[in-house]
Design a protein around this motif. Structure first.
Motif, mmCIF file in Angstrom:
data_model
loop_
_atom_site.group_PDB
_atom_site.id
_atom_site.type_symbol
_atom_site.label_atom_id
_atom_site.label_comp_id
_atom_site.label_asym_id
_atom_site.label_seq_id
_atom_site.Cartn_x
_atom_site.Cartn_y
_atom_site.Cartn_z
ATOM 1 N N GLN A 109 3.785 20.856 -4.926
ATOM 2 C CA GLN A 109 3.143 19.762 -5.641
ATOM 3 C C GLN A 109 2.880 18.581 -4.707
ATOM 4 O O GLN A 109 1.815 17.947 -4.766
ATOM 5 C CB GLN A 109 4.025 19.309 -6.816
ATOM 6 N N LEU A 110 3.838 18.293 -3.832
ATOM 7 C CA LEU A 110 3.648 17.206 -2.866
ATOM 8 C C LEU A 110 2.512 17.543 -1.898
ATOM 9 O O LEU A 110 1.700 16.674 -1.550
ATOM 10 C CB LEU A 110 4.946 16.956 -2.093
ATOM 11 N N ARG A 111 2.460 18.795 -1.480
ATOM 12 C CA ARG A 111 1.364 19.218 -0.593
ATOM 13 C C ARG A 111 0.021 19.067 -1.300
ATOM 14 O O ARG A 111 -0.975 18.640 -0.692
ATOM 15 C CB ARG A 111 1.563 20.668 -0.145
ATOM 16 N N ILE B 256 6.232 7.662 0.345
ATOM 17 C CA ILE B 256 7.509 8.034 0.943
ATOM 18 C C ILE B 256 8.355 8.703 -0.131
ATOM 19 O O ILE B 256 8.591 8.127 -1.198
ATOM 20 C CB ILE B 256 8.255 6.809 1.496
ATOM 21 N N VAL B 257 8.799 9.920 0.142
ATOM 22 C CA VAL B 257 9.620 10.670 -0.809
ATOM 23 C C VAL B 257 11.019 10.826 -0.212
ATOM 24 O O VAL B 257 11.205 11.485 0.809
ATOM 25 C CB VAL B 257 9.019 12.059 -1.115
ATOM 26 N N HIS C 101 0.811 -1.226 0.000
ATOM 27 C CA HIS C 101 0.000 0.000 0.000
ATOM 28 C C HIS C 101 0.841 1.272 0.000
ATOM 29 O O HIS C 101 0.322 2.373 0.205
ATOM 30 C CB HIS C 101 -0.907 0.013 1.239
ATOM 31 N N THR C 102 2.161 1.124 -0.210
ATOM 32 C CA THR C 102 3.057 2.274 -0.085
ATOM 33 C C THR C 102 3.841 2.485 -1.374
ATOM 34 O O THR C 102 4.356 1.529 -1.958
ATOM 35 C CB THR C 102 4.042 2.060 1.083
ATOM 36 N N LEU C 103 3.936 3.754 -1.802
ATOM 37 C CA LEU C 103 4.796 4.121 -2.919
ATOM 38 C C LEU C 103 6.087 4.714 -2.378
ATOM 39 O O LEU C 103 6.052 5.541 -1.455
ATOM 40 C CB LEU C 103 4.119 5.139 -3.823
ATOM 41 N N PHE C 104 7.208 4.312 -2.953
ATOM 42 C CA PHE C 104 8.510 4.877 -2.584
ATOM 43 C C PHE C 104 9.046 5.626 -3.793
ATOM 44 O O PHE C 104 9.159 5.077 -4.885
ATOM 45 C CB PHE C 104 9.483 3.776 -2.175
ATOM 46 N N TYR C 105 9.400 6.889 -3.585
ATOM 47 C CA TYR C 105 9.815 7.739 -4.700
ATOM 48 C C TYR C 105 11.076 8.492 -4.305
ATOM 49 O O TYR C 105 11.104 9.181 -3.281
ATOM 50 C CB TYR C 105 8.691 8.727 -5.036
ATOM 51 N N THR C 106 12.132 8.346 -5.110
ATOM 52 C CA THR C 106 13.363 9.105 -4.887
ATOM 53 C C THR C 106 13.276 10.394 -5.675
ATOM 54 O O THR C 106 13.182 10.378 -6.908
ATOM 55 C CB THR C 106 14.595 8.297 -5.336
ATOM 56 N N ALA C 107 13.295 11.506 -4.982
ATOM 57 C CA ALA C 107 13.088 12.806 -5.621
ATOM 58 C C ALA C 107 14.254 13.141 -6.547
ATOM 59 O O ALA C 107 15.377 13.288 -6.087
ATOM 60 C CB ALA C 107 12.940 13.884 -4.555
ATOM 61 N N PRO C 108 13.992 13.262 -7.856
ATOM 62 C CA PRO C 108 15.044 13.668 -8.790
ATOM 63 C C PRO C 108 14.994 15.170 -9.017
ATOM 64 O O PRO C 108 13.994 15.824 -8.701
ATOM 65 C CB PRO C 108 14.654 12.917 -10.068
#
Length: 269
Positions: free
Chosen positions: A145-147, A131-132, A77-84
């Motif tokens: 954008q995240l907000r 999770i960013v 249920h979780t997305l993991f995203y590395t901020a580029p």
């Protein structure tokens, strides 16, 4: 070095998992910060089961979609995203594409299992946490954008960065007012380092064993040099193996550890 590293559930990981659970329960934005190499990214990927999920959503054709998924995917249920370092618009688009692919794989598995009715209607529906990582890279437009993503969906969000990021975010009141929890990711304690280095060699992906040390002082030297930093442990052991091979040695002494340390560029740990 042995590349088959197994994740070790340390006390700090358990604290991080409790932090993630709390953010989900209350649907808050959380901040996690800590020094480089202490295990923030590894812990976040483990919590999100991302090594598994990433392989599922990285399909190239519709024929491959969900082909290797199993029942485990339904519990993710979780997305993991590395901020580029990309534009704010692309950041939002990428997260939504990840959500679409996530649901598509789940639906493909349900169809394969004989279910006819699909359960998705929007990209982030059913996603409980995003999770960013490496948010130090992001500018105000990205944070906005995240907000916006957080405001538009019933989910939690965790922002991971370096120490001081919590002070930087305080300068953005619209985002900061939505932050409910903060978690400082701590390095390993000396006692936990002793336990891991004595009993968890295989899980660390290290081929050197306890009996390869000449005495206990050599092991203690490693603990002192690495100071609870997972990344530095692997870098140091790479140098130790190199020095043993070059000098045709069979035992790790304090002199070998010191020589390995001098081969490394060690910043703040």
């Amino acid at each position: 070095m042995n590349n088959k590293q197994t994740f070790i559930e340390t006390k700090e990981y358990k604290r991080f998992a409790e932090f993630c659970d709390a953010c989900i329960k209350y649907q808050y934005i959380g901040i996690c910060y800590g020094l480089p190499g202490v295990g923030k990214t590894l812990s976040a990927r483990q919590y999100a089961q991302w090594d598994y999920v990433e392989k599922q959503i990285d399909y190239e054709t519709s024929a491959c979609m969900g082909a290797y998924a199993d029942e485990k995917i339904l519990d993710c249920h979780t997305l993991f995203y590395t901020a580029p370092p990309v534009s704010a618009a692309k950041l939002t688009s990428t997260i939504h594409i990840m959500g679409v692919r996530f649901h598509t794989v789940k639906d493909a598995y349900r169809v394969r299992m004989g279910e006819k009715e699909l359960n998705t209607s929007s990209a982030l529906e059913g996603i409980r946490l995003i999770i960013v990582d490496e948010i130090d890279r992001l500018k105000l437009q990205h944070l906005e954008q995240l907000r916006d993503i957080y405001d538009q969906h019933d989910l939690a969000m965790i922002l991971i960065g370096m120490p001081g990021i919590e002070k930087r975010l305080a300068r953005y009141p619209q985002l900061y007012s939505r932050i409910g929890f903060a978690h400082e990711f701590q390095k390993l304690s000396n006692d936990e380092m002793h336990h891991i280095l004595e009993y968890k060699w295989k899980e660390l992906g290290i081929s050197i064993k306890r009996e390869d040390f000449s005495d206990y002082e050599a092991l203690t030297s490693i603990i002192k040099v690495t100071n609870g930093n997972f990344r530095l442990i692997h870098r140091l052991f790479t140098q130790i193996e190199r020095i043993l091979e070059i000098n045709h040695l069979t035992l790790i002494t304090t002199e070998v550890v010191e020589a390995a340390r001098n081969s490394l560029v060690i910043g703040r740990i």
